[in-house]
Structure formats: C-alpha cells, structure tokens
Motif scaffolding. Structure first.
Motif, PDB file in Angstrom:
ATOM      1  N   GLY A   1       0.832  -1.188   0.000  1.00  0.00           N
ATOM      2  CA  GLY A   1       0.000   0.000   0.000  1.00  0.00           C
ATOM      3  C   GLY A   1       0.873   1.247   0.000  1.00  0.00           C
ATOM      4  O   GLY A   1       1.923   1.289   0.650  1.00  0.00           O
ATOM      5  N   GLU A   2       0.438   2.300  -0.717  1.00  0.00           N
ATOM      6  CA  GLU A   2       1.307   3.460  -0.931  1.00  0.00           C
ATOM      7  C   GLU A   2       1.757   4.121   0.365  1.00  0.00           C
ATOM      8  O   GLU A   2       2.936   4.472   0.526  1.00  0.00           O
ATOM      9  CB  GLU A   2       0.605   4.505  -1.795  1.00  0.00           C
ATOM     10  CG  GLU A   2       1.537   5.653  -2.169  1.00  0.00           C
ATOM     11  CD  GLU A   2       0.809   6.932  -2.552  1.00  0.00           C
ATOM     12  OE1 GLU A   2       1.500   7.931  -2.788  1.00  0.00           O
ATOM     13  OE2 GLU A   2      -0.433   6.931  -2.596  1.00  0.00           O
ATOM     14  N   THR A   3       0.852   4.315   1.317  1.00  0.00           N
ATOM     15  CA  THR A   3       1.243   4.994   2.557  1.00  0.00           C
ATOM     16  C   THR A   3       2.273   4.176   3.325  1.00  0.00           C
ATOM     17  O   THR A   3       3.218   4.724   3.893  1.00  0.00           O
ATOM     18  CB  THR A   3       0.013   5.253   3.448  1.00  0.00           C
ATOM     19  OG1 THR A   3      -0.725   4.033   3.600  1.00  0.00           O
ATOM     20  CG2 THR A   3      -0.890   6.308   2.842  1.00  0.00           C
ATOM     21  N   LEU A   4       2.105   2.859   3.332  1.00  0.00           N
ATOM     22  CA  LEU A   4       3.073   1.993   4.011  1.00  0.00           C
ATOM     23  C   LEU A   4       4.419   2.020   3.297  1.00  0.00           C
ATOM     24  O   LEU A   4       5.479   2.050   3.937  1.00  0.00           O
ATOM     25  CB  LEU A   4       2.537   0.565   4.074  1.00  0.00           C
ATOM     26  CG  LEU A   4       1.277   0.376   4.925  1.00  0.00           C
ATOM     27  CD1 LEU A   4       0.667  -0.999   4.682  1.00  0.00           C
ATOM     28  CD2 LEU A   4       1.584   0.567   6.400  1.00  0.00           C
ATOM     29  N   LEU A   5       4.382   2.034   1.974  1.00  0.00           N
ATOM     30  CA  LEU A   5       5.623   2.072   1.195  1.00  0.00           C
ATOM     31  C   LEU A   5       6.375   3.378   1.431  1.00  0.00           C
ATOM     32  O   LEU A   5       7.600   3.389   1.593  1.00  0.00           O
ATOM     33  CB  LEU A   5       5.306   1.902  -0.297  1.00  0.00           C
ATOM     34  CG  LEU A   5       6.491   1.922  -1.268  1.00  0.00           C
ATOM     35  CD1 LEU A   5       7.508   0.855  -0.919  1.00  0.00           C
ATOM     36  CD2 LEU A   5       6.001   1.750  -2.700  1.00  0.00           C
ATOM     37  N   CYS A   6       5.650   4.485   1.481  1.00  0.00           N
ATOM     38  CA  CYS A   6       6.294   5.796   1.634  1.00  0.00           C
ATOM     39  C   CYS A   6       6.852   6.022   3.034  1.00  0.00           C
ATOM     40  O   CYS A   6       7.926   6.604   3.187  1.00  0.00           O
ATOM     41  CB  CYS A   6       5.293   6.910   1.314  1.00  0.00           C
ATOM     42  SG  CYS A   6       4.926   7.113  -0.435  1.00  0.00           S
TER      43      CYS A   6
END
Length: 310
Positions: free
Chosen positions: A97-102
């Motif tokens: 998921g994008e927020t977790l990746l960032c």
C-alpha cells in the motif's frame, strides 16, 4: 521437458491471456503459442482450446495446474540453494500500500538491500484489494496491506504489522471556518482530497459522511500522498489519512486535526503471503526485518486466516 514452457503456462494463467503473457515475458505471441504447443505435445494433452476469440483452459489444463505449481516451487527452492544470503540472486515480488511504502518501509528496504545485495527486489505500489487478490493468485510473494478489505481468502497467512490512527486534516484557516465534522445534516463547501475510489481510509471516511448526512463540495482524486498533503496545506480541501503520514505537519502546525465523533478510528496493517508459498530465504529475511520494526510479529507462520472472502 523445458521448464520455461511450464513458466509460460503459469504466466498465461496468471495474466489471463496469451497476449498479456507475451508482454510480461517479453516474448512474441508466436513464441508463446509454440511453447504451449510443445508442452501439449510432451504431456499428450490439450491444455487450451479456442472459444470465439479467446483461448480457454481445458479440463486437463485445469487439472495440471497444481502439478505445475509444485514443479515451480521446487525450482524456486533450487535457486536458493546457496546458504549465504549475501550471495543470493533470487527475486522477491512485493505489493505494498502506498502509505506503508512511503512512510513505513524505507528503513526495512534499506536493511534488506544491505543483507541481500544481489537479490532482485520488485516493489509495486498497489491498492490493498489488488494486493489481496494477487497474493491469492500467486502473482506476489508477499503483500503489505491494510486488512480492512472486507475479508481475506482462507489460503492467506497474515502477520500483524501495526494499528494506526486515522485523522481528518486541514490547513489551520480551513479549520477556523469548519471547526468540526460532528454536526449532522449539512453541506460543507470544501473538497475532499484523497486517493482512488477503493482506498481503504477513503471508504471509511465516506461511510462516516453518509451516516452523518454530511455532504462535501466534491472529491479530488489523486494517487500521491505528498501531493494530497501539499494541497491540503495550501487550503484546497481536507483529507483523511493515517496519522503517521502527517505527523511532522501536525507537529509544526502546518496541518491541524478536525474533530469528528468517530470512535478512535484506526486501521490495521498486515504482512501476508499464500499459505502454500515456500518461504524462501529472501522472504524470511523480509519477514524478519518486519518483525524487527514491529516486534509483536511472530516469525512462525500462524494458521491461515479463516475469514471468508467478501
């Protein structure tokens, strides 16, 4: 038998067509057709049949899938025969998921690359529903996603990766005009700036708005969390995000939290893989690093989540 023919067969199943398999494998379609023809000849069975314009699996093709998967898993194990992780040249495919990746993965990924410098790490920023589906189909090795997706396939094994508060955020001057989102049955003339339609925290907040009969002006749909934050800080609208994504901006008062009467909204993240997936040294390394970041994660795989699919 050429093992690459089995790989081609499995890629056709995963992608859904000869054309997409050719694109993924960087083959011509005639090469795909030739390899499947050779595989059918060696196995003395018809694997696909043409119905209309589509090539569809035959009954024999469906029955052979578990045997092909078993062979592919054995080949995968052979690639990791080298015991020294630093010499491992395998691949690891992870959907995140994008927020977790960032915000949660950079340190983990940095350490992974240090421990396995020769590994090939393939990362995809994905919607959580797509991550779940690709884990079930075997396309991904691991997935890091929010578990609020309405249920997991019983074939997935999950490890907790933290619970995170969600906050409604705005620029200070926007909050002065609209200090809370508690009073029901009203129109608030500001845009809602958020990720795509199937974003988990978007769905949570839109459900809250429906229950409160609160109508916002319109929705601005973006794929970049930094861009969303930047627009909110510049008074373009409000957003609803995991608190860890806006922690610095809240501390410096560039953003402020707007009150709701949601009872401590939180979102849970999990690390997941298919229960039949062989845990390669690279997968184990990644799981161990996630455990270091979240010590409550057990490295002993729990039983598959017995939650029915939605």
């Amino acid at each position: 038998m050429e093992f690459k023919y089995l790989h081609t067969f499995r890629t056709i199943i995963e992608t859904g067509s000869f054309t997409k398999a050719a694109e993924k494998l960087n083959y011509t379609q005639s090469t795909i057709t030739f390899q499947i023809g050779q595989l059918e000849q060696e196995l003395s069975v018809k694997l696909f049949e043409k119905i209309g314009r589509k090539m569809v699996l035959t009954k024999a093709g469906e029955q052979i899938i578990p045997y092909v998967d078993e062979v592919m898993r054995s080949l995968e194990k052979l690639r990791y025969f080298e015991n020294d992780l630093s010499e491992c040249r395998g691949e690891l495919h992870i959907g995140i998921g994008e927020t977790l990746l960032c915000y949660k993965l950079p340190c983990i990924l940095k350490e992974f690359q240090r421990q396995a410098p020769n590994a090939r790490l393939f990362l995809r920023s994905m919607n959580c529903y797509d991550i779940r589906n690709e884990l079930c189909s075997g396309t991904l090795d691991l997935g890091l996603l929010y578990e609020d997706v309405g249920g997991f396939d019983q074939n997935l094994i999950t490890y907790p990766f933290g619970k995170y508060p969600l906050v409604l955020i705005a620029a200070p001057d926007i909050k002065k005009s609209y200090p809370d989102f508690i009073t029901p049955n009203r129109f608030i003339p500001v845009p809602f700036i958020i990720n795509e339609a199937m974003c988990i925290f978007r769905l949570i907040f839109e459900d809250y708005l429906r229950k409160k009969s609160i109508l916002l002006d319109h929705t601005i749909e973006l794929w970049s969390i930094p861009t969303i934050k930047n627009l909110v800080m510049n008074e373009v609208g409000v957003s609803f995000l995991p608190e860890f994504t806006v922690k610095k901006e809240l501390q410096t008062h560039k953003l402020v939290e707007i009150e709701t009467d949601m009872p401590s909204p939180k979102i849970s993240a999990v690390l997941a893989h298919h229960k039949n997936k062989w845990i390669s040294p690279l997968m184990q390394c990644f799981i161990n690093l996630c455990q270091s970041a979240h010590p409550h994660i057990s490295t002993t795989p729990p039983s598959a989540r017995d939650i029915p699919s939605p």
